[in-house]
Design a protein around this motif. Structure first.
Motif: not given
Length: 80
Positions: A12-23, A71-79
């Motif tokens: 992501f190289g220092g870009r501002f990102v948005k996202g979500k995760f499971i706590k 255009g960059l996305t990182y996603e992990v979904n264990a379910h």
């Protein structure tokens, strides 16, 4: 797919990102900020949270992580 959090930061190289995760308690949390290199451990991803104005972390063991910027996305979904 990158499991090393510092490799994700480099992508992501220092870009501002948005996202979500499971706590850890099972609730979902959204965020907006900048990813940071974690110098303490490779088991969590650090980010500068713009809403809370704090450095926060996401466990790489989280069951769901979604991070995007442009255009960059990182996603992990264990379910699924």
């Amino acid at each position: 797919m990158y499991k090393n959090p510092n490799k994700i930061v480099k992508v992501f190289g220092g870009r501002f990102v948005k996202g979500k995760f499971i706590k850890k308690d099972g609730t979902s949390r959204t965020f907006h900020g900048q990813l940071l290199t974690n110098t303490r451990t490779n088991r969590s991803l650090c980010f500068k949270d713009l809403a809370k104005k704090q450095i926060r972390s996401i466990s790489m063991d989280s069951s769901h992580i979604l991070i995007s910027s442009g255009g960059l996305t990182y996603e992990v979904n264990a379910h699924g």
